[in-house]
Design a protein around this motif. Structure first.
Motif, PDB file in Angstrom:
ATOM      1  N   MET A   1     -82.458  16.124-115.774  1.00  0.00           N
ATOM      2  CA  MET A   1     -81.645  16.240-114.637  1.00  0.00           C
ATOM      3  C   MET A   1     -81.937  15.378-113.477  1.00  0.00           C
TER       4      MET A   1
ATOM      5  N   THR B   1     -72.471  18.416-120.911  1.00  0.00           N
ATOM      6  CA  THR B   1     -72.669  19.466-119.528  1.00  0.00           C
ATOM      7  C   THR B   1     -72.744  20.716-120.303  1.00  0.00           C
TER       8      THR B   1
ATOM      9  N   GLU C   1     -71.970  22.687-107.087  1.00  0.00           N
ATOM     10  CA  GLU C   1     -72.765  23.529-107.905  1.00  0.00           C
ATOM     11  C   GLU C   1     -72.756  25.004-107.033  1.00  0.00           C
TER      12      GLU C   1
ATOM     13  N   THR D   1     -76.015  21.077-122.196  1.00  0.00           N
ATOM     14  CA  THR D   1     -77.282  21.254-121.340  1.00  0.00           C
ATOM     15  C   THR D   1     -77.182  22.023-120.222  1.00  0.00           C
TER      16      THR D   1
ATOM     17  N   GLN E   1     -76.185  21.155-117.457  1.00  0.00           N
ATOM     18  CA  GLN E   1     -76.678  20.489-116.252  1.00  0.00           C
ATOM     19  C   GLN E   1     -75.253  19.679-115.795  1.00  0.00           C
TER      20      GLN E   1
END
Length: 625
Positions: free
Chosen positions: A1, A110, A178, A113, A115
């Motif tokens: 990350m 993405t 996010e 993971t 992330q």
């Protein structure tokens, strides 16, 4: 990350009291911005329609980040891929058609993971990036991908954004996306749940309506069309076809079809050979999803039914282990039929199979009753209102041609024996061997009116019947006896022909044992004994042998059978002992018991004929009971 993402997560994980104070300060200092934020949140939460929600999120992401391209991929559990479900203007043609595997490209990375992914410049240099010519993404320089995760931690999808000029995505961009991703995740999960529940309600309502229609009508075509019209919209198909398999299992016929549009189906053929791709579909035990790209042979077979179809869902129509047809749904868009579609079509196909089976049973019972009534009239010589010859013509029988009456009977069978299945198979076999014939059955007996060709004599007929029935026998557990009449060429002769077939069956079974196929002419003078056996008067030899038979029943001995075998062997003690599986001394002991119990002296050769006749009469009388 990345370090930026870590910092963003650290800032987000604050205590409730601290978050509340920060929110109050923001409300006081940035009233316009907070009103815009609340308006955005309200927009996300204002709809339970998944397509509307995704379109709103696409526009919102484009406005917030200034990106020229925005795609929303959702995870498709059935396909095991990320599928484009919403796109900014200019990319709408890829919705539902373009997909990526888990881990494929930056979007797949993405998803794998969980992330965020950022590429600020020169994407080809990043190992996570994969160039996709179809999307024409060689003109984009910067990428941002954000995972969409449900409140319970399930991966729902990925938002992919890109710009044509190099773009430095800031910490604020990442923090904002996010934060919004968590909001989107909850909204998408709710919309999917609502969509799933709404579909279940539609399914139950549609199935209830279809079931009601099935009960209301007796027309098989109408029932199957209604089921096709029910299944099509529920699985989002463009057309459906219901094909039934004939009784021989050789050909399929299109019984009903449905199309969402006026020209959704092709011109169905009258009969389709149940082989190749069709045979494999009929052999399936669960619904099968097919695509034109991967199943070219199957789609070549579908060409006459759905020439523009790119995807198909086929469900076998089964009643227990018996296949009665197949239920097909076609899609022109190439959409993948999922697990829920397969489960739904399986339920509808089961209803269709029951409808076909019930219709066939009703048709068979109706036909059987008509044939049975005709046989009864023929056996009694009754010329009813329509006339025997006219009735025969309606049933496809020409009474002016030579026929014989044949009676079949199962004389030995195992536990759980399915008589109907055996008679249906034998009837089909006889129809192929003797065209223009007719038959009906009940319980363990089948009666047939067999048309003879010029080349078939009655003498040869018994052999052909023995060959035909042997395919369904399993000696000694399952045996079928048959009796054949003399040839009949006029209606007036059939009452006697039915009686001849019955006598041939009974006497053949008595003389030759279970499983024999005997014509009336083979009986010779023995058929006269059948008439004698029906009389109540008994001579002295019948009385003595019946006394012996009664002793056998009480004591479990085989004295009656011993007399019968000894006389058949013409007094040859060694041969009789071998046939009875006893020692010759045992045979002599039995002779003494027979003399004592029944007053029958087997050494008296002058009485052998009388004893043989008495034996035959008693056997026939036993069978006639």
């Amino acid at each position: 990350m990345t370090q930026t993402a870590s910092a963003a997560r650290a800032r987000r994980a604050v205590a409730p009291a601290e978050a509340a104070r920060a929110l109050r300060q923001m409300l006081q200092s940035r009233r316009e911005e907070t009103q815009a934020l609340f308006s955005m949140i309200a927009g996300v939460a204002s709809t339970l329609s998944l397509p509307e929600l995704l379109r709103y999120v696409v526009k919102l992401c484009a406005e917030l980040t200034g990106c020229q391209g925005v795609l929303i991929y959702l995870w498709d559990e059935d396909r095991g891929r990320l599928v484009v479900r919403a796109a900014i203007e200019g990319y709408e043609q890829w919705v539902g058609r373009f997909s990526l595997a888990m881990g494929e490209g930056l979007t797949g990375w993405t998803a794998l993971t969980r992330q965020p992914g950022i590429i600020r410049d020169n994407p080809l240099a990043d190992p996570r990036f994969e160039y996709v010519p179809e999307l024409k993404d060689d003109r984009f320089q910067s990428y941002l991908t954000i995972p969409i995760v449900a409140p319970d931690g399930r991966l729902l999808g990925v938002i992919t954004m890109h710009t044509e000029a190099p773009h430095e995505f800031s910490d604020d961009d990442l923090t904002l996306m996010e934060t919004l991703s968590a909001l989107f995740g909850a909204a998408v999960a709710n919309a999917q749940l609502y969509e799933q529940q709404a579909r279940q309600v539609r399914v139950l309502h549609s199935l209830a309506e279809a079931s009601h229609a099935v009960v209301e009508t007796s027309s098989l075509r109408h029932i199957l069309h209604r089921l096709a019209a029910t299944a099509g919209p529920l699985v989002e198909a463009d057309s459906c076809a219901v094909l039934t398999l004939d009784e021989e299992g050789a050909h399929l016929g299109v019984e009903a079809s449905w199309a969402a549009g006026p020209d959704g189906t092709g011109t169905p053929p009258t009969a389709i050979a149940a082989e190749g791709a069709w045979a494999r579909l009929l052999g399936a035990t669960t619904p099968v999803a097919l695509s034109r790209r991967e199943h070219r042979e199957a789609f070549a077979a579908f060409e006459a039914l759905a020439p523009r179809a790119r995807a198909a869902l086929a469900a076998p129509m089964r009643v227990s282990e018996r296949v009665v047809g197949t239920f097909l749904c076609f899609a022109e868009s190439g959409r993948a039929f999922g697990r829920e579609d397969r489960e739904l079509l399986s339920m509808v196909a089961s209803q269709a199979a029951l409808a076909v089976q019930n219709a066939r049973l009703i048709e068979a019972l109706t036909e059987r009753n008509v044939v049975r009534d005709f046989f009864e009239a023929l056996a009694l010589g009754e010329d009813q209102e329509l006339g025997l010859e006219a009735q025969a013509r309606r049933l496809g029988v020409d009474l002016g041609r030579p026929h014989v009456v044949t009676v079949f009977e199962v004389t030995a069978h195992p536990m759980g024996f399915d008589a109907e299945h055996t008679w249906l198979a034998l009837r089909q076999d006889l129809a192929g061997r003797f065209p223009g014939s007719l038959s009906t059955y009940r319980d363990r007996t089948m009666t047939a009116l067999l048309r003879l060709s010029d080349a078939t004599s009655v003498e040869r007929l018994a052999g052909r019947l023995a060959e035909a029935k042997s395919a369904y026998e399993r000696p000694p557990d399952l045996l079928i006896s048959a009796g054949v009449s003399r040839v009949c060429t006029r209606p007036q002769g059939y009452p006697e022909a039915f009686e001849q077939a019955r006598r041939a069956l009974l006497m053949g079974r008595a003389v030759r044992g279970p499983g024999a196929a005997v014509s009336f002419d083979e009986l010779g003078a023995q058929w006269h004994l059948f008439s004698v056996a029906q009389q109540q008067v008994r001579d002295v030899y019948q009385e003595r042998l019946e006394r012996l038979l009664e002793h056998d029943r009480e004591k479990g001995t085989q004295l009656f059978r011993t007399v019968e075998v000894y006389l058949e062997c013409m007094g040859n003690s060694k041969l009789a002992a071998d046939k009875l599986f006893v020692h010759r001394n045992t045979l002599r002991q039995r002779f003494e018991k027979i003399r004592r119990i029944a007053e029958v002296d087997l050494s008296d050769t002058e009485r052998w004929f009388d004893l043989m006749m008495a034996l035959r009469i008693i056997r026939l009388r036993e069978l006639a009971r």
